[in-house]
Design an enzyme around this catalytic site. Structure first.
Site, PDB file in Angstrom:
ATOM      1  N   HIS A 139       0.828  -1.211   0.000  1.00 57.34           N
ATOM      2  CA  HIS A 139       0.000   0.000   0.000  1.00 57.34           C
ATOM      3  C   HIS A 139       0.853   1.247   0.000  1.00 57.34           C
ATOM      4  CE1 HIS A 139       0.759  -1.249   4.178  1.00 57.34           C
ATOM      5  NE2 HIS A 139       0.791   0.028   4.468  1.00 57.34           N
ATOM      6  N   HIS A 144       0.924   5.242   1.271  1.00 52.98           N
ATOM      7  CA  HIS A 144       0.334   6.219   2.183  1.00 52.98           C
ATOM      8  C   HIS A 144       0.328   7.584   1.499  1.00 52.98           C
ATOM      9  CE1 HIS A 144       0.704   3.903   6.080  1.00 52.98           C
ATOM     10  NE2 HIS A 144       1.581   3.231   5.356  1.00 52.98           N
TER      11      HIS A 144
HETATM   12  P1  5GP Z   1       2.079   0.125   7.384  1.00 50.56           P
HETATM   13  O1  5GP Z   1       2.783   0.350   8.666  1.00 50.56           O
HETATM   14  O2  5GP Z   1       1.835  -1.361   7.121  1.00 50.56           O
HETATM   15  O3  5GP Z   1       2.683   0.830   6.231  1.00 50.56           O
HETATM   16  O4  5GP Z   1       0.680   0.828   7.567  1.00 50.56           O
HETATM   17  C1  5GP Z   1      -0.521   0.188   7.836  1.00 50.56           C
HETATM   18  C2  5GP Z   1      -1.540   1.270   8.086  1.00 50.56           C
HETATM   19  O5  5GP Z   1      -2.817   0.681   8.052  1.00 50.56           O
HETATM   20  C3  5GP Z   1      -1.390   1.958   9.438  1.00 50.56           C
HETATM   21  O6  5GP Z   1      -1.197   3.350   9.238  1.00 50.56           O
HETATM   22  C4  5GP Z   1      -2.699   1.642  10.145  1.00 50.56           C
HETATM   23  O7  5GP Z   1      -3.197   2.735  10.891  1.00 50.56           O
HETATM   24  C5  5GP Z   1      -3.627   1.260   9.021  1.00 50.56           C
HETATM   25  N1  5GP Z   1      -4.605   0.262   9.388  1.00 50.56           N
HETATM   26  C6  5GP Z   1      -4.363  -0.903  10.029  1.00 50.56           C
HETATM   27  N2  5GP Z   1      -5.494  -1.603  10.177  1.00 50.56           N
HETATM   28  C7  5GP Z   1      -6.473  -0.880   9.588  1.00 50.56           C
HETATM   29  C8  5GP Z   1      -7.876  -1.095   9.429  1.00 50.56           C
HETATM   30  O8  5GP Z   1      -8.442  -2.104   9.843  1.00 50.56           O
HETATM   31  N3  5GP Z   1      -8.572  -0.119   8.797  1.00 50.56           N
HETATM   32  C9  5GP Z   1      -7.970   1.012   8.298  1.00 50.56           C
HETATM   33  N4  5GP Z   1      -8.746   1.910   7.692  1.00 50.56           N
HETATM   34  N5  5GP Z   1      -6.648   1.235   8.434  1.00 50.56           N
HETATM   35  C10 5GP Z   1      -5.915   0.306   9.085  1.00 50.56           C
END
Ligand code: 5GP
Ligand code: ZN
Length: 137
Positions: A101, A103
């Site tokens: 993903h 951001h």
């Molecule tokens: P990563 O650290 O993997 O790049 O970011 C994952 C992101 O997904 C985090 O910023 C976290 O807040 C978001 N996130 C995790 N679980 C969920 C969820 O169930 N719903 C939504 N909308 N965001 C999520």
């Protein structure tokens, strides 16, 4: 492709609710539920890939084109002063959800966030690193 146990695949299939902001072709975007700033949006491809390493170039392109459109919208909607585009790949880099993903993070002059800490290395060290990387390309 809905991969068992993947929360972003569940968001895609609506098994977990989310605030959708964009859906176009195979790209889907929704609000991060724990945003850095309001308007923080996550962009995923509908095909489940883990990270940048196993995501096909075509899918990455679609995600990045969506990032452009969503950045413009988030900037306008949140009246942001700037936008960070980020991608965490592998847990060592902060990746918590193993569905690739991007951001899109709205930034404000006075949001108190800091730039990442740069370290000082010599020109010789930088040259060595550039050579090592170029050998892999
Ligand atoms: P990563 O650290 O993997 O790049 O970011 C994952 C992101 O997904 C985090 O910023 C976290 O807040 C978001 N996130 C995790 N679980 C969920 C969820 O169930 N719903 C939504 N909308 N965001 C999520
Ligand atoms: Zn997934």
């Amino acid at each position: 492709v809905n991969v068992e146990g993947c929360i972003f695949c569940k968001i895609l299939s609506k098994d977990i609710p989310s605030e959708t902001v964009y859906e176009h072709g195979n790209v889907f975007a929704f609000l991060d539920n724990r945003p850095i700033n309001r308007g923080h949006t996550l962009i995923i491809h509908k095909h489940h890939h883990e990270d940048i390493f196993d995501t096909p170039e075509e899918d990455l392109k679609e995600m990045m084109v969506a990032a452009k459109h969503i950045s413009i919208a988030v900037r306008m909607a949140m009246k942001a002063d700037g936008i960070n585009i980020g991608m965490n790949n592998k847990p060592a880099a902060g990746q918590a959800v193993m569905h690739a993903h991007l951001h899109v993070i709205p930034r404000f002059e006075k949001d108190g966030l800091k730039h990442w800490p740069g370290k000082n290395y010599s020109p010789e060290e930088l040259k060595i690193d550039a050579e090592l990387i170029k050998k892999e390309l």
